[in-house]
Design a protein around this motif. Structure first.
Motif: not given
Lengths: 245, 126
Positions: A171-172, A176-177, B8-9, B82-84
């Protein structure tokens, strides 16, 4: 100066032909119409009309070659489609992973319950001190089999629940996408509104600048160019250890 | 040990919180971006910060810089989760003083490893 009726008679047809060919963007018809002008006013009119045609062409050229619009249409919209396809894939995988784990956990919980229920009558007789030696031996054997299996099953259920928890991480990433695609939609809207307001030869302004690096770029989407990215945690660790961390 | 988890999620905050509980860290507070987190850190006696990067309001990198610029908070261990995954971003985070960097999607083992490593090096430095 000739009277108005004279003007209409002398130029009306030629002007109508010129206007029609200009609106149709038909160069050949336009040139023919220009050649059809009858008198000395021809050269001035010709110059004005040529200028008008050039302006029109310039506006059309600016419209068709505007780089931002071309970028949006050719690259970013297909990229957005790709991103949303990835979201679909992520949500699909997460839902299936969760369902698999729930389906694997259900029978384990049920097996524990059924075995416990099978032991209970003998156990109750034992607690009531009303059990024969032979049944007591059966109870012991049943307990010997049940306790380790209940422990193993409940441990497996606990592990499955932990995996269900981890599967919700989709979900995260997908959020974001989707947010990134929403930004693109807003940008397209801005460009389209500018186009609608486009007057004469005004160019379409470039869209707002992309997010700064401090804000982040969002998750990597397979098949979309992100520049130099790490391939996984090991790559991150190697990079950081190279920096002395 | 008191943790602040910033993402934020809410699902991701729940995942991290659950994993921390499994690791024996029961005192976990949540914040949904840097702007909310910073005043909490300044007034809350936290021992460990776990933060996402890409968040509305104040992003994680800015939060990290604000923590390092704050006399009271500058020693706080900060783990970025993070996904960064651009190389230049990881270098940027390292230069800003991050203590660990975990990329999403991540595993429970990786999170444990990084937290342990940060705490070990902290203990060694004391």
């Amino acid at each position: 100066m000739p009277a108005k009726t004279d003007l209409k008679e002398r130029y009306g047809q030629a002007v109508a032909a010129l206007t029609a060919s200009m609106h149709a963007d038909d160069e050949v018809a336009f040139a023919t119409a220009l050649g059809g002008f009858p008198d000395t006013a021809e050269s001035t009119l010709r110059t004005d009309l040529r200028e008008l045609t050039e302006n029109l062409r310039f506006a059309l050229d600016r419209f068709s070659t505007d780089s931002r619009l071309a970028d949006l249409a050719e690259k970013e919209v297909p990229d957005a489609r790709h991103r949303l396809e990835h979201v679909l894939k992520l949500t699909d995988e997460a839902a299936h992973a969760t369902l698999d784990l729930v389906e694997r956990s259900g029978p384990l919980a049920e097996r524990t319950g059924v075995r416990a229920a099978g032991i209970l009558p003998l156990w109750q007789r034992f607690r009531d001190r009303n059990i024969e030696q032979k049944d007591f031996q059966i109870l012991l054997a049943a307990m010997d089999a049940f306790l380790p299996s209940a422990r193993a099953d409940s441990e497996q259920v606990r592990n499955n629940l932990a995996e269900v928890l981890m599967a919700q991480g989709y979900q995260d990433i997908s959020g974001q996408i989707i947010r990134g695609v929403m930004q693109l939609v807003t940008e397209i809207e801005i460009v389209l509104v500018s186009l609608m307001r486009l007057s004469s030869v005004e160019s379409v302004r470039a869209a707002p600048a992309a997010a700064t690096s401090s804000r982040g770029h969002g998750p990597v989407v397979p098949g979309v160019d992100h520049g130099k990215v790490v391939s996984g945690q090991q790559d991150v660790d190697a990079l950081l250890s190279g920096l002395g961390m | 040990m008191k943790f602040l988890v910033v993402d934020d999620f809410s699902t991701m905050r729940r995942i991290i919180k659950n994993l921390l509980h499994d690791l024996g860290y029961a005192n976990v507070t949540e914040a949904d971006d840097g702007q909310t987190a910073l005043p909490m850190l300044q007034g809350g006696n936290f021992d460990f910060l776990i933060t996402d990067w890409n968040m509305p309001g104040m992003p994680g990198l800015d939060l990290l810089k604000a923590v390092r610029a704050d006399a009271k908070l500058k020693q706080m261990p900060v783990l970025m989760l993070t996904a960064e995954s651009k190389r230049e971003q990881i270098v940027e985070a390292a230069q800003a003083g991050v203590n660990g960097y975990v990329i999403k999607p991540f595993t429970a083992v990786t999170l444990k490893e990084k937290i342990d490593k940060i705490l070990e090096s902290r203990a060694g430095a004391k």
